[in-house]
Motif scaffolding. Sequence first.
Motif, PDB file in Angstrom:
ATOM      1  N   GLU A 137       9.333 -11.501  -4.344  1.00  0.00           N
ATOM      2  CA  GLU A 137       7.967 -11.094  -4.002  1.00  0.00           C
ATOM      3  C   GLU A 137       7.816  -9.582  -4.157  1.00  0.00           C
ATOM      4  OE1 GLU A 137       5.002 -13.295  -2.553  1.00  0.00           O
ATOM      5  OE2 GLU A 137       6.233 -13.923  -4.250  1.00  0.00           O
ATOM      6  N   VAL A 138       8.820  -8.844  -3.725  1.00  0.00           N
ATOM      7  CA  VAL A 138       8.783  -7.388  -3.874  1.00  0.00           C
ATOM      8  C   VAL A 138       8.742  -7.001  -5.357  1.00  0.00           C
ATOM      9  CG1 VAL A 138      10.120  -5.271  -3.548  1.00  0.00           C
ATOM     10  CG2 VAL A 138       9.906  -6.903  -1.675  1.00  0.00           C
ATOM     11  N   LEU A 139       9.603  -7.625  -6.159  1.00  0.00           N
ATOM     12  CA  LEU A 139       9.658  -7.292  -7.581  1.00  0.00           C
ATOM     13  C   LEU A 139       8.363  -7.639  -8.291  1.00  0.00           C
ATOM     14  CD1 LEU A 139      13.285  -8.503  -8.459  1.00  0.00           C
ATOM     15  CD2 LEU A 139      12.495  -6.148  -8.221  1.00  0.00           C
ATOM     16  N   TYR A 140       7.826  -8.823  -8.031  1.00  0.00           N
ATOM     17  CA  TYR A 140       6.587  -9.235  -8.691  1.00  0.00           C
ATOM     18  C   TYR A 140       5.400  -8.397  -8.230  1.00  0.00           C
ATOM     19  CZ  TYR A 140       8.180 -13.412 -11.192  1.00  0.00           C
ATOM     20  OH  TYR A 140       8.776 -14.270 -12.082  1.00  0.00           O
ATOM     21  N   TYR A 141       5.296  -8.185  -6.949  1.00  0.00           N
ATOM     22  CA  TYR A 141       4.114  -7.495  -6.417  1.00  0.00           C
ATOM     23  C   TYR A 141       4.071  -6.039  -6.862  1.00  0.00           C
ATOM     24  CZ  TYR A 141       0.479  -6.039  -3.157  1.00  0.00           C
ATOM     25  OH  TYR A 141      -0.680  -5.554  -2.618  1.00  0.00           O
ATOM     26  N   TYR A 142       5.183  -5.340  -6.758  1.00  0.00           N
ATOM     27  CA  TYR A 142       5.170  -3.902  -7.012  1.00  0.00           C
ATOM     28  C   TYR A 142       5.346  -3.544  -8.477  1.00  0.00           C
ATOM     29  CZ  TYR A 142       4.860  -3.042  -2.071  1.00  0.00           C
ATOM     30  OH  TYR A 142       4.411  -3.000  -0.784  1.00  0.00           O
ATOM     31  N   TYR A 153      -2.258 -11.097  -0.644  1.00  0.00           N
ATOM     32  CA  TYR A 153      -1.917 -10.684   0.711  1.00  0.00           C
ATOM     33  C   TYR A 153      -3.111  -9.968   1.322  1.00  0.00           C
ATOM     34  CZ  TYR A 153       3.012 -11.725  -0.168  1.00  0.00           C
ATOM     35  OH  TYR A 153       4.201 -12.361  -0.438  1.00  0.00           O
ATOM     36  N   ALA A 154      -3.143  -9.922   2.620  1.00  0.00           N
ATOM     37  CA  ALA A 154      -4.239  -9.252   3.317  1.00  0.00           C
ATOM     38  C   ALA A 154      -4.213  -7.764   3.001  1.00  0.00           C
ATOM     39  CB  ALA A 154      -4.124  -9.475   4.811  1.00  0.00           C
ATOM     40  N   SER A 161       0.766  -4.116   0.263  1.00  0.00           N
ATOM     41  CA  SER A 161      -0.545  -3.483   0.303  1.00  0.00           C
ATOM     42  C   SER A 161      -0.400  -2.045  -0.162  1.00  0.00           C
ATOM     43  CB  SER A 161      -1.119  -3.511   1.730  1.00  0.00           C
ATOM     44  OG  SER A 161      -0.300  -2.752   2.601  1.00  0.00           O
ATOM     45  N   ALA A 162      -1.533  -1.356  -0.292  1.00  0.00           N
ATOM     46  CA  ALA A 162      -1.482   0.056  -0.660  1.00  0.00           C
ATOM     47  C   ALA A 162      -0.742   0.858   0.400  1.00  0.00           C
ATOM     48  CB  ALA A 162      -2.907   0.587  -0.841  1.00  0.00           C
ATOM     49  N   HIS A 167       4.199   3.854   2.198  1.00  0.00           N
ATOM     50  CA  HIS A 167       5.005   4.209   3.361  1.00  0.00           C
ATOM     51  C   HIS A 167       6.274   3.375   3.530  1.00  0.00           C
ATOM     52  CE1 HIS A 167       1.990   6.985   4.916  1.00  0.00           C
ATOM     53  NE2 HIS A 167       1.054   6.066   4.693  1.00  0.00           N
ATOM     54  N   VAL A 168       6.326   2.182   2.962  1.00  0.00           N
ATOM     55  CA  VAL A 168       7.468   1.292   3.194  1.00  0.00           C
ATOM     56  C   VAL A 168       8.292   1.077   1.932  1.00  0.00           C
ATOM     57  CG1 VAL A 168       8.203  -0.960   4.081  1.00  0.00           C
ATOM     58  CG2 VAL A 168       6.143   0.124   4.999  1.00  0.00           C
ATOM     59  N   MET A 169       7.599   0.998   0.796  1.00  0.00           N
ATOM     60  CA  MET A 169       8.281   0.633  -0.443  1.00  0.00           C
ATOM     61  C   MET A 169       9.424   1.569  -0.824  1.00  0.00           C
ATOM     62  SD  MET A 169       8.117  -1.890  -2.308  1.00  0.00           S
ATOM     63  CE  MET A 169       9.842  -1.939  -2.684  1.00  0.00           C
TER      64      MET A 169
END
Length: 444
Positions: A137-142, A153-154, A161-162, A167-169
């Motif tokens: 999910e991290v690889l596909y999303y980012y 995602y919300a 999210s943005a 801040h987290v990525m």
Amino acid sequence: MASVLEAQKMDEEWVIELKRLEDYSSTMVDRQVKKRSIYKVPPHVTNLNKNAYRPQVVSFGPYHHGEKHLMPMEEHKHRALFHFLKRTNMALQIIVDNLTKVVQDLKDSYDLLGDVWQLDTRRFLKLMVLDGCFMLEVLYYYTGTPLANPVNYAPNDLIFSAHGRLHVMPYIRRDMLLLENQLPMLVLTELVGAMDRENTQSWGAEEVVKTLIGRFTNTICPVIGECLHVLGTFRNGVLWSSPKEKREGPIALYDERQITLSAMELQDAGISFKIRKFGFPDEISFKDKVLCLPVLVVDDTTESMFLNLIAFERLHVGTGNGVTSYIFFMGAIINNVRDVRLLKSNGIIETAIGSEEVIVELFKSLSKGTKLEPGSNPDVAHTEIREYRRKPWNQFRANFIHAYHTSTQWNPWAYWSIIFAILLFTLTLVQTAYTISPYYRPNK
């Protein structure tokens, strides 16, 4: 007589035992070389900087699972698994069944896997599914990769999210490049093969995963060679190769006290620096008094990234030593802030962290315990530089300039004074020549 028979029997038993150990050892070595790729970094290595090898926000795999400071991310993993299953229309049992077929290979990928994971296969599979789906999910999303039947995602999601990207990525990306925090590539390829049949039929599941990791880690070069996990794939992308053939030549045993290659000393000896475009860490070269080096961007994650790459090269037999040799070479030419400033002025170092002193200390830390691999590009360049510096004129030039820099403490007027001194000396010689020439060439 009885003692002789007992001795013969003991010898026979010893031969049988040695044969058994030989068979067992060959089997164990075969398993370790071919399957193990995720290692616990030894204490004598981690003691230099323990935090560089420990995840900060998320665990992947068994080594750091359950640590208190990483538990908040477990909730996000379960939510990501829900989105993964909903988007792909896959049943959880299908995923479990697919990984069950290769579960022993997955376990064999880990060095020093504890009994709690070896004996409890169900718990181990649950960990692989949960962490594997979250990583995908991290690889596909980012990477912005299009997905079939996307589930958004919300907007206020803490991870996807943005806000999460900002801040987290960066922390998740750092943790995904730790040697002790890896998942076997087989987990990701099995999941991708089941969920993305259209692309995997034309590309192959492993190529899809390699592409995702390359985009995620900004290694824009094609990834060649065997990819064992995210860190190994990242390393191959950085080096753009599988282990290279060593150059033929004598193997030198180095006395590290004699390796003085500071950037300022090289410049004093008449060597200039040049950026190697599209260069990779191990592609260092020296020719025609020009030392070509790749660009290095130094930021807050540089130390952790390089230490884990060095640890992987040290522990995984046959992976090569391209990164280790590069760090050794850079540690040799960076001795003080003047070296850093020189390399920055030539565009070789780009920094997003503090002062030059920080970079000097960084390379001192990184290069501890590293060695030059005989026959590697940094080794060849180092040998050629030493040959260049042995020439008498180059030695004289380097010693003279170094001594003059030291005595004048970089006073800019010193350069003009030495120019005027040389000019005055030349005019004096000319005047003397004109004065004495009539005695040797009188007018007829």
